[in-house]
Design a protein around this motif. Structure first.
Motif, PDB file in Angstrom:
ATOM      1  N   GLY A 133       0.784  -1.225   0.000  1.00 17.07           N
ATOM      2  CA  GLY A 133       0.000   0.000   0.000  1.00 17.07           C
ATOM      3  C   GLY A 133       0.816   1.275   0.000  1.00 17.07           C
ATOM      4  O   GLY A 133       0.271   2.354  -0.255  1.00 17.07           O
ATOM      5  N   ARG A 134       2.127   1.177   0.272  1.00 19.06           N
ATOM      6  CA  ARG A 134       2.973   2.371   0.274  1.00 19.06           C
ATOM      7  C   ARG A 134       3.922   2.369  -0.919  1.00 19.06           C
ATOM      8  O   ARG A 134       4.780   3.251  -1.029  1.00 19.06           O
ATOM      9  N   THR A 135       3.764   1.413  -1.794  1.00 17.78           N
ATOM     10  CA  THR A 135       4.709   1.260  -2.905  1.00 17.78           C
ATOM     11  C   THR A 135       4.723   2.469  -3.835  1.00 17.78           C
ATOM     12  O   THR A 135       5.758   2.778  -4.434  1.00 17.78           O
ATOM     13  N   HIS A 136       3.593   3.166  -3.961  1.00 18.16           N
ATOM     14  CA  HIS A 136       3.528   4.286  -4.894  1.00 18.16           C
ATOM     15  C   HIS A 136       3.216   5.617  -4.202  1.00 18.16           C
ATOM     16  O   HIS A 136       3.144   6.648  -4.866  1.00 18.16           O
ATOM     17  N   ASN A 137       3.023   5.591  -2.907  1.00 18.64           N
ATOM     18  CA  ASN A 137       2.807   6.820  -2.158  1.00 18.64           C
ATOM     19  C   ASN A 137       3.565   6.712  -0.841  1.00 18.64           C
ATOM     20  O   ASN A 137       3.054   6.179   0.147  1.00 18.64           O
ATOM     21  N   PRO A 138       4.791   7.222  -0.796  1.00 14.69           N
ATOM     22  CA  PRO A 138       5.637   7.030   0.389  1.00 14.69           C
ATOM     23  C   PRO A 138       5.132   7.754   1.637  1.00 14.69           C
ATOM     24  O   PRO A 138       5.627   7.489   2.733  1.00 14.69           O
ATOM     25  N   ARG A 139       4.147   8.644   1.494  1.00 14.44           N
ATOM     26  CA  ARG A 139       3.645   9.375   2.650  1.00 14.44           C
ATOM     27  C   ARG A 139       2.516   8.644   3.368  1.00 14.44           C
ATOM     28  O   ARG A 139       1.974   9.144   4.357  1.00 14.44           O
ATOM     29  N   MET A 140       2.156   7.452   2.896  1.00 13.47           N
ATOM     30  CA  MET A 140       1.040   6.750   3.521  1.00 13.47           C
ATOM     31  C   MET A 140       1.299   6.400   4.981  1.00 13.47           C
ATOM     32  O   MET A 140       0.368   6.253   5.768  1.00 13.47           O
ATOM     33  N   ASP A 141       2.584   6.261   5.367  1.00 13.49           N
ATOM     34  CA  ASP A 141       2.875   5.990   6.778  1.00 13.49           C
ATOM     35  C   ASP A 141       2.492   7.189   7.646  1.00 13.49           C
ATOM     36  O   ASP A 141       1.899   7.039   8.717  1.00 13.49           O
ATOM     37  N   ALA A 142       2.803   8.399   7.161  1.00  9.80           N
ATOM     38  CA  ALA A 142       2.431   9.598   7.907  1.00  9.80           C
ATOM     39  C   ALA A 142       0.916   9.769   7.947  1.00  9.80           C
ATOM     40  O   ALA A 142       0.346  10.137   8.984  1.00  9.80           O
ATOM     41  N   PHE A 143       0.259   9.498   6.814  1.00 10.85           N
ATOM     42  CA  PHE A 143      -1.207   9.607   6.783  1.00 10.85           C
ATOM     43  C   PHE A 143      -1.832   8.628   7.779  1.00 10.85           C
ATOM     44  O   PHE A 143      -2.822   8.947   8.444  1.00 10.85           O
ATOM     45  N   SER A 144      -1.259   7.441   7.871  1.00 12.01           N
ATOM     46  CA  SER A 144      -1.766   6.453   8.823  1.00 12.01           C
ATOM     47  C   SER A 144      -1.640   6.968  10.254  1.00 12.01           C
ATOM     48  O   SER A 144      -2.544   6.784  11.080  1.00 12.01           O
ATOM     49  N   THR A 145      -0.531   7.606  10.557  1.00 13.21           N
ATOM     50  CA  THR A 145      -0.314   8.125  11.906  1.00 13.21           C
ATOM     51  C   THR A 145      -1.308   9.229  12.240  1.00 13.21           C
ATOM     52  O   THR A 145      -1.759   9.346  13.389  1.00 13.21           O
ATOM     53  N   VAL A 146      -1.667  10.021  11.235  1.00 13.14           N
ATOM     54  CA  VAL A 146      -2.691  11.042  11.454  1.00 13.14           C
ATOM     55  C   VAL A 146      -4.030  10.398  11.825  1.00 13.14           C
ATOM     56  O   VAL A 146      -4.797  10.937  12.620  1.00 13.14           O
ATOM     57  N   CYS A 147      -4.312   9.216  11.262  1.00 11.37           N
ATOM     58  CA  CYS A 147      -5.528   8.490  11.665  1.00 11.37           C
ATOM     59  C   CYS A 147      -5.487   8.146  13.156  1.00 11.37           C
ATOM     60  O   CYS A 147      -6.513   8.193  13.847  1.00 11.37           O
ATOM     61  N   ALA A 148      -4.304   7.808  13.654  1.00 15.83           N
ATOM     62  CA  ALA A 148      -4.167   7.527  15.086  1.00 15.83           C
ATOM     63  C   ALA A 148      -4.443   8.774  15.910  1.00 15.83           C
ATOM     64  O   ALA A 148      -5.075   8.712  16.979  1.00 15.83           O
ATOM     65  N   VAL A 149      -3.975   9.929  15.424  1.00 15.75           N
ATOM     66  CA  VAL A 149      -4.253  11.194  16.114  1.00 15.75           C
ATOM     67  C   VAL A 149      -5.760  11.435  16.186  1.00 15.75           C
ATOM     68  O   VAL A 149      -6.308  11.768  17.238  1.00 15.75           O
ATOM     69  N   GLN A 150      -6.446  11.251  15.060  1.00 15.84           N
ATOM     70  CA  GLN A 150      -7.878  11.494  15.038  1.00 15.84           C
ATOM     71  C   GLN A 150      -8.630  10.516  15.941  1.00 15.84           C
ATOM     72  O   GLN A 150      -9.571  10.909  16.646  1.00 15.84           O
ATOM     73  N   ASN A 151      -8.236   9.253  15.918  1.00 17.13           N
ATOM     74  CA  ASN A 151      -8.865   8.286  16.832  1.00 17.13           C
ATOM     75  C   ASN A 151      -8.759   8.755  18.277  1.00 17.13           C
ATOM     76  O   ASN A 151      -9.731   8.733  19.037  1.00 17.13           O
ATOM     77  N   LEU A 152      -7.554   9.148  18.678  1.00 17.85           N
ATOM     78  CA  LEU A 152      -7.343   9.600  20.057  1.00 17.85           C
ATOM     79  C   LEU A 152      -8.180  10.835  20.351  1.00 17.85           C
ATOM     80  O   LEU A 152      -8.788  10.945  21.426  1.00 17.85           O
ATOM     81  N   TRP A 153      -8.262  11.754  19.402  1.00 19.22           N
ATOM     82  CA  TRP A 153      -8.981  13.006  19.599  1.00 19.22           C
ATOM     83  C   TRP A 153     -10.466  12.747  19.829  1.00 19.22           C
ATOM     84  O   TRP A 153     -11.091  13.327  20.716  1.00 19.22           O
ATOM     85  N   LEU A 154     -11.048  11.855  19.030  1.00 20.74           N
ATOM     86  CA  LEU A 154     -12.462  11.553  19.183  1.00 20.74           C
ATOM     87  C   LEU A 154     -12.732  10.804  20.485  1.00 20.74           C
ATOM     88  O   LEU A 154     -13.728  11.065  21.179  1.00 20.74           O
ATOM     89  N   ALA A 155     -11.852   9.862  20.829  1.00 17.03           N
ATOM     90  CA  ALA A 155     -11.997   9.158  22.101  1.00 17.03           C
ATOM     91  C   ALA A 155     -11.889  10.130  23.268  1.00 17.03           C
ATOM     92  O   ALA A 155     -12.623  10.022  24.263  1.00 17.03           O
ATOM     93  N   ALA A 156     -10.984  11.091  23.161  1.00 14.11           N
ATOM     94  CA  ALA A 156     -10.819  12.087  24.222  1.00 14.11           C
ATOM     95  C   ALA A 156     -12.092  12.911  24.398  1.00 14.11           C
ATOM     96  O   ALA A 156     -12.512  13.206  25.522  1.00 14.11           O
ATOM     97  N   ARG A 157     -12.717  13.265  23.292  1.00 14.06           N
ATOM     98  CA  ARG A 157     -13.972  14.031  23.399  1.00 14.06           C
ATOM     99  C   ARG A 157     -15.025  13.229  24.160  1.00 14.06           C
ATOM    100  O   ARG A 157     -15.759  13.765  24.997  1.00 14.06           O
ATOM    101  N   ALA A 158     -15.102  11.936  23.871  1.00 12.56           N
ATOM    102  CA  ALA A 158     -16.064  11.079  24.571  1.00 12.56           C
ATOM    103  C   ALA A 158     -15.746  10.973  26.058  1.00 12.56           C
ATOM    104  O   ALA A 158     -16.645  10.767  26.883  1.00 12.56           O
ATOM    105  N   GLU A 159     -14.469  11.118  26.423  1.00 14.47           N
ATOM    106  CA  GLU A 159     -14.034  11.030  27.825  1.00 14.47           C
ATOM    107  C   GLU A 159     -14.126  12.378  28.549  1.00 14.47           C
ATOM    108  O   GLU A 159     -13.818  12.461  29.740  1.00 14.47           O
ATOM    109  N   GLY A 160     -14.509  13.442  27.826  1.00 19.12           N
ATOM    110  CA  GLY A 160     -14.513  14.767  28.436  1.00 19.12           C
ATOM    111  C   GLY A 160     -13.130  15.371  28.563  1.00 19.12           C
ATOM    112  O   GLY A 160     -12.903  16.269  29.372  1.00 19.12           O
ATOM    113  N   VAL A 161     -12.210  14.876  27.752  1.00 16.63           N
ATOM    114  CA  VAL A 161     -10.819  15.342  27.768  1.00 16.63           C
ATOM    115  C   VAL A 161     -10.585  16.249  26.568  1.00 16.63           C
ATOM    116  O   VAL A 161     -10.931  15.894  25.436  1.00 16.63           O
TER     117      VAL A 161
END
Length: 230
Positions: A133-161
């Protein structure tokens, strides 16, 4: 006996109306917190849940390129804040007139006020040189990490954080403070802490910096520039 892939499938059922409404509420009310953090400590079990949510993010080739540095040490946070201040003054000088005044009026105190900071990084070598999946777009690793940021952000909202994403710094300055290797990329510095109030709209909209673009101006049909229904 090893299970076959088809034996690991479960029904893809839609959520109940209440569950679905909760998901959309989290998305719609998530905010970037800059100054409203309370000094109340974040319990370890809450931080653990937020990190688990981040680690559940999708990643290209299932490479999971992220690492999470939980920063509570006052001295390290002070040094990062000083790095931010230097870069923030550079940023202010890039704007002119009223925009510069508005920029300088924003209270960006999260690094000092939030009880916990989190540095989320991306390791491009995590899964080797050739990644599905990264063979033709070397930035996909960074994009994946941004998904982790968003997951944490939404979970934090649910926690009142509250969460504030700090992006105004020279990467090498923060790497030096935290001892991050050269080949690792910093994706986000997040400030985490409880809040008792959030803006009803994004703060930059409330303060007149920019307004949300209407969705129908951003959606095309089948090809670039073709409006739906045209």
């Amino acid at each position: 006996m090893q299970m076959e892939p088809q034996d690991r499938l479960v029904r893809a059922e839609a959520f109940s109306p209440d569950e679905r409404a909760a998901v959309y509420r989290v998305i719609e009310t998530r905010r970037d917190v800059r100054d409203q953090f309370l000094p109340t400590p974040l319990p370890d079990d809450v931080i653990a849940r937020l990190l688990a949510a981040a680690h559940s993010a999708p990643s290209v080739g299932f490479m999971q390129p992220w690492n999470f540095i939980v920063v509570r040490d006052e001295d390290r946070r002070r040094k990062v804040f000083e790095a931010f201040q230097r870069a923030n003054e550079e940023a202010a000088l890039m704007f002119e007139g009223a925009a510069r005044d508005t920029y300088r009026s924003l209270k960006l105190e999260g690094i000092r006020k939030a009880p916990v900071s989190l540095c989320i990084t991306c390791d491009p070598t995590r899964a080797g040189k050739v990644v599905l999946g990264r063979t033709h777009n070397p930035r996909m690793d960074a994009f994946s990490t941004v998904c982790a940021v968003q997951n944490l952000w939404l979970a934090a909202r649910a926690e009142g954080v509250g969460v504030g994403w700090v992006s105004i710094f020279h990467e090498q300055d923060v790497k030096a403070v935290l001892g991050i290797p050269d080949h690792i990329e910093i994706i986000a510095w997040l400030c985490l802490g409880y809040v008792d109030q959030l803006y009803v709209e994004p703060e930059l909209a409330v303060r007149g910096w920019r307004q949300r673009v209407p969705l129908d101006e951003l959606v095309f049909a089948d090809a670039w520039g073709i409006k739906q229904g045209a």
